[in-house]
Design a protein around this motif. Structure first.
Motif, short mmCIF file in Angstrom:
data_model
loop_
_atom_site.label_atom_id
_atom_site.label_comp_id
_atom_site.label_asym_id
_atom_site.label_seq_id
_atom_site.Cartn_x
_atom_site.Cartn_y
_atom_site.Cartn_z
N TYR A 35 0.84 -1.19 0.00
CA TYR A 35 0.00 0.00 0.00
C TYR A 35 0.88 1.24 0.00
O TYR A 35 1.99 1.24 0.54
CB TYR A 35 -0.89 0.05 1.25
CG TYR A 35 -2.01 -0.95 1.28
CD1 TYR A 35 -1.82 -2.21 1.84
CD2 TYR A 35 -3.25 -0.64 0.77
CE1 TYR A 35 -2.86 -3.14 1.89
CE2 TYR A 35 -4.30 -1.56 0.81
CZ TYR A 35 -4.09 -2.80 1.37
OH TYR A 35 -5.13 -3.70 1.42
N ARG A 36 0.31 2.30 -0.52
CA ARG A 36 0.94 3.61 -0.44
C ARG A 36 0.03 4.49 0.41
O ARG A 36 -1.20 4.49 0.22
CB ARG A 36 1.10 4.18 -1.84
CG ARG A 36 1.53 5.61 -1.89
CD ARG A 36 1.80 6.09 -3.28
NE ARG A 36 2.01 7.53 -3.25
CZ ARG A 36 2.63 8.21 -4.20
NH1 ARG A 36 3.07 7.59 -5.29
NH2 ARG A 36 2.79 9.51 -4.07
N GLN A 37 0.62 5.23 1.38
CA GLN A 37 -0.16 6.08 2.26
C GLN A 37 0.26 7.53 2.09
O GLN A 37 1.43 7.87 2.28
CB GLN A 37 0.03 5.67 3.73
CG GLN A 37 -0.80 6.50 4.69
CD GLN A 37 -0.63 6.06 6.13
OE1 GLN A 37 0.14 5.16 6.45
NE2 GLN A 37 -1.36 6.70 7.02
N ASP A 38 -0.69 8.38 1.74
CA ASP A 38 -0.46 9.80 1.59
C ASP A 38 -1.48 10.57 2.40
O ASP A 38 -2.65 10.16 2.49
CB ASP A 38 -0.56 10.21 0.11
CG ASP A 38 0.47 9.51 -0.75
OD1 ASP A 38 0.11 8.61 -1.53
OD2 ASP A 38 1.66 9.86 -0.62
N PRO A 39 -1.09 11.71 2.99
CA PRO A 39 -2.03 12.49 3.80
C PRO A 39 -3.27 12.87 3.00
O PRO A 39 -3.18 13.34 1.87
CB PRO A 39 -1.20 13.73 4.17
CG PRO A 39 0.22 13.29 4.08
CD PRO A 39 0.26 12.29 2.96
N GLY A 40 -4.42 12.63 3.61
CA GLY A 40 -5.67 12.98 2.96
C GLY A 40 -6.15 11.99 1.92
O GLY A 40 -7.26 12.13 1.40
N LEU A 41 -5.34 10.99 1.63
CA LEU A 41 -5.73 9.98 0.63
C LEU A 41 -5.86 8.58 1.22
O LEU A 41 -6.30 7.66 0.52
CB LEU A 41 -4.70 9.95 -0.51
CG LEU A 41 -4.57 11.23 -1.33
CD1 LEU A 41 -3.50 11.05 -2.40
CD2 LEU A 41 -5.90 11.61 -1.98
N GLY A 42 -5.49 8.41 2.45
CA GLY A 42 -5.58 7.09 3.07
C GLY A 42 -4.57 6.12 2.49
O GLY A 42 -3.50 6.52 2.02
N LEU A 43 -4.90 4.84 2.54
CA LEU A 43 -4.03 3.80 2.00
C LEU A 43 -4.59 3.34 0.66
O LEU A 43 -5.77 3.01 0.56
CB LEU A 43 -3.97 2.60 2.95
CG LEU A 43 -3.04 2.70 4.14
CD1 LEU A 43 -3.60 3.62 5.21
CD2 LEU A 43 -2.79 1.31 4.73
N GLY B 104 -7.33 -8.00 -0.65
CA GLY B 104 -6.86 -6.89 0.16
C GLY B 104 -7.97 -5.99 0.66
O GLY B 104 -9.13 -6.08 0.25
N LEU B 105 -7.61 -5.12 1.57
CA LEU B 105 -8.54 -4.20 2.20
C LEU B 105 -8.67 -2.93 1.37
O LEU B 105 -7.70 -2.46 0.78
CB LEU B 105 -8.04 -3.83 3.59
CG LEU B 105 -8.03 -4.96 4.64
CD1 LEU B 105 -7.07 -4.63 5.76
CD2 LEU B 105 -9.42 -5.19 5.17
N THR B 106 -9.87 -2.37 1.37
CA THR B 106 -10.11 -1.03 0.84
C THR B 106 -10.26 -0.11 2.03
O THR B 106 -11.10 -0.35 2.90
CB THR B 106 -11.37 -1.00 -0.03
OG1 THR B 106 -11.21 -1.90 -1.13
CG2 THR B 106 -11.62 0.41 -0.56
N PHE B 107 -9.48 0.96 2.05
CA PHE B 107 -9.44 1.86 3.20
C PHE B 107 -10.14 3.18 2.91
O PHE B 107 -10.15 3.65 1.77
CB PHE B 107 -7.99 2.17 3.59
CG PHE B 107 -7.28 1.03 4.25
CD1 PHE B 107 -6.62 0.08 3.50
CD2 PHE B 107 -7.26 0.93 5.63
CE1 PHE B 107 -5.96 -0.98 4.11
CE2 PHE B 107 -6.60 -0.12 6.26
CZ PHE B 107 -5.95 -1.07 5.49
N GLY B 108 -10.66 3.79 3.96
CA GLY B 108 -11.07 5.17 3.90
C GLY B 108 -9.85 6.08 4.02
O GLY B 108 -8.72 5.61 4.20
#
Lengths: 114, 117
Positions: A35-43, B104-108
């Motif tokens: 996963y990629r995590q960016d502020p305001g965009l979630g994972l 996989g999971l879908t995230f908010g």
């Protein structure tokens, strides 16, 4: 204690470099995810794998590739790093067969491309 | 494709208060699972609570409970007697049960919860 381990916590790379992010899990899980995590965009899901040598594109695969040569190891590859790939990268794994199973995450790699 | 929406980017409450984080989702599937994950400043993702869609009873884990409204596709998290250690990003997540977890999971997008002393 179960564990997902990412090879680096912080990484700084130059534009155009080939970058490898490594993830190893010791739980004998079939499924692994990047996963990629960016502020305001979630994972957001980049790639996933449900078996050795198998890979599937997630929601944002452009600019990335993956490798899964062994069950416990899942590598994310940035073929030619760009500044817009500066982000937090999270690896996760789950056991196949039970959708309610907990996903275990690594501690994340904060990648900066300069 | 499934989507998960968290409408509160940030919330702040006083210690010992009760706080509710909102989550809605969209899916055409009938068999799925929902999760709340916590990500403290250490960045380690921690499972807070999970809910099976086929169960009508709301899940609870100590001070954490959910209000699962399947028809409304709503899955809110209630934290009672909030503590300073609850300060973290909270993510709501969905997984389709058909794939056995392989998809996989879908995230908010997450809610940043701040507990004030």
């Amino acid at each position: 204690d179960v564990k997902v381990t990412q090879s680096s916590r912080y990484l700084v790379k130059r534009t155009g470099e080939k970058v490898f992010l490594e993830c190893v899990q010791d739980m004998d899980h079939e499924n692994m995810f990047w996963y990629r995590q960016d502020p305001g965009l979630g994972l957001r899901l980049i790639y996933f794998s449900y078996d050795v040598k198998m890979k599937e594109k997630g929601d944002i695969p452009e600019g990335y590739s993956v490798s899964r040569e062994k069950k416990e190891r899942f590598s994310l590859i940035l073929e030619s790093a760009s500044t817009n790939q500066t982000s937090m990268y999270l690896c996760a794994s789950t056991r196949q067969g039970a959708g309610n199973t907990e996903a275990f995450f690594g501690q994340g790699t904060r990648l900066t491309v300069v | 494709a499934q989507t998960v929406t968290q409408s509160q980017p940030e919330m702040s409450v006083q210690e010992a208060e009760t706080v509710t984080l909102s989550c809605t989702y969209d899916t055409s599937e009938n068999n799925y699972y929902l999760f709340w994950y916590k990500q403290p400043p250490s960045r380690q993702m921690i499972l807070v609570i999970r809910q099976e869609a086929y169960k009508q009873q709301n899940a609870t884990e100590n001070r954490f409970s959910v209000n699962f409204q399947k028809a409304a596709k709503s899955f809110s998290l209630k934290i009672s007697d909030s503590q300073l250690g609850d300060t973290a990003m909270y993510f709501c997540a969905f997984i389709d049960a058909r794939g056995g977890g392989a998809d996989g999971l879908t995230f908010g997008k997450g809610t940043h919860l701040i507990i004030q002393p």
